[in-house]
Motif scaffolding. Structure first.
Motif: not given
Length: 72
Positions: A35-54
């Motif tokens: 779960a920790k690895q999955t959550l870390a990967v999700y957090g990185v992808l979500f952050s990159m997506g939000m920064m790209s959107t902004m």
């Protein structure tokens, strides 16, 4: 019907498994394996997506990348 006895005549292990799962003090979303690895990967992808959107919104607002209008 003894032919299907192994399917419906099984021991109930739900309470033992539930006690084992609830004995863990970690939050519920961190208890499964990996779960920790999955959550870390999700957090990185979500952050990159939000920064790209902004960044895209900022480029649209400021007009970055568009050629300047030529005076006629």
């Amino acid at each position: 019907m003894a032919l299907l006895d192994f399917i419906y005549n099984r021991p109930n292990r739900v309470l033992a498994l539930q006690k084992q799962y609830q004995a863990d003090a970690r939050p519920i979303y961190l208890r499964p394996a990996g779960a920790k690895q999955t959550l870390a990967v999700y957090g990185v992808l979500f952050s990159m997506g939000m920064m790209s959107t902004m960044y895209g919104i900022g480029c649209l607002v400021t007009g970055y990348g568009k050629p300047a209008p030529k005076d006629a």
